[in-house]
Design an enzyme around this catalytic site. Sequence first.
Site, mmCIF file in Angstrom:
data_model
loop_
_atom_site.group_PDB
_atom_site.id
_atom_site.type_symbol
_atom_site.label_atom_id
_atom_site.label_comp_id
_atom_site.label_asym_id
_atom_site.label_seq_id
_atom_site.Cartn_x
_atom_site.Cartn_y
_atom_site.Cartn_z
ATOM 1 N N ASP A 105 9.928 1.816 1.012
ATOM 2 C CA ASP A 105 8.748 1.664 0.155
ATOM 3 C C ASP A 105 8.581 2.870 -0.763
ATOM 4 O O ASP A 105 8.211 2.728 -1.934
ATOM 5 C CB ASP A 105 7.487 1.511 1.018
ATOM 6 C CG ASP A 105 7.542 0.290 1.911
ATOM 7 O OD1 ASP A 105 8.213 -0.690 1.537
ATOM 8 O OD2 ASP A 105 6.916 0.318 2.988
ATOM 9 N N ALA A 125 0.824 -1.204 0.000
ATOM 10 C CA ALA A 125 0.000 0.000 0.000
ATOM 11 C C ALA A 125 0.860 1.255 0.000
ATOM 12 O O ALA A 125 0.543 2.242 -0.680
ATOM 13 C CB ALA A 125 -0.930 -0.005 1.212
ATOM 14 N N ASN A 153 17.806 -4.190 1.024
ATOM 15 C CA ASN A 153 18.782 -3.422 1.785
ATOM 16 C C ASN A 153 19.950 -4.346 2.116
ATOM 17 O O ASN A 153 19.982 -5.504 1.687
ATOM 18 C CB ASN A 153 18.157 -2.773 3.033
ATOM 19 C CG ASN A 153 17.599 -3.801 4.016
ATOM 20 O OD1 ASN A 153 18.070 -4.944 4.096
ATOM 21 N ND2 ASN A 153 16.581 -3.401 4.771
#
Length: 314
Positions: free
Chosen positions: A250, A42, A184
């Site tokens: 994100d 989202a 990462n």
Amino acid sequence: MSEIVVVGSMNMDFVVSVERYPQRGETIIGKEFLMSPGGKGANQAATIGNLGGDVTFLAACGKDIFGDQLLTNLKSFGVNVEHVIRCEDTPTGIASITLESKGENRIVVIPGANHRLSVSNIERLAEEIKKAKVVLLQLEIPLETVLRTIEIAYEHNIQVVLDPAPARKLPEEIYAKIDYILPNEGEITQLCAGYNLITEKERINKLLALGVGGILITKGEQGVTYYSTEQTITQPAIQTKVVDTTGAGDIFAGAFVFGLQKGWALEDSIKFATCAAGLSVARQGAQSSIPTFTEVKEALQVMDPSSYQKLFCA
């Protein structure tokens, strides 16, 4: 039909701000509490929508008040949520986030309805995937759902971007079907667990040998580095005061995919995404920290005037 399809999770985040994380068995007094829309999928879809991208979100949430709030919020960002599945008997996912004063966070996710996004759901929604230019995924939904989505996109020559979080070992054969993977530094170690690889360079070479198109390793305040068999691109982070790192990865992923959809050069997409992520850490929350297209443009103008001129003044 949308040019970008995001397949992933949606959660309601419960954020507790503290001076420091409590030790085992210790009770401390926190500073403040925030309830904020989140979930990696989202967050990424909201980022793309807020930047002006054409994005459809495929996900699952409960038929509850949190699901209602999350969908309303995504619509406000311009995200197409008409294909989000509402579950009668499973609640919307939540995340418990403890945010320390230096901006670092610790997160526990309860998946809820996110784990109800099944392969059969994806098969029913395959036409939406087939029409896209780029498909963006993460690993907060069932792995078999992620793998099937990648297969469908690959079969129809659609670019695939995977944010491999929370990281887990993936089937070796799937890497050749991924155009860009965005781990990462900790996640690339977990992706390569079991291969007895000591250095990051060895892990990068392993994933490239398995066939992934390119690897973007996000390194927080040190920026991001891109690796492929042809080139390496190092992009420093923008300088900003860190308030909250929640959702920064994100926002980077969403902004990067936005650049791909725009047809920008890879280096420019990386710079744009780095600006977006850098702006976000100066604000609290995940979706509440997403910058606008204008804000990122202005930051890019300061950070790299030549890229700004090429993208926006040509």
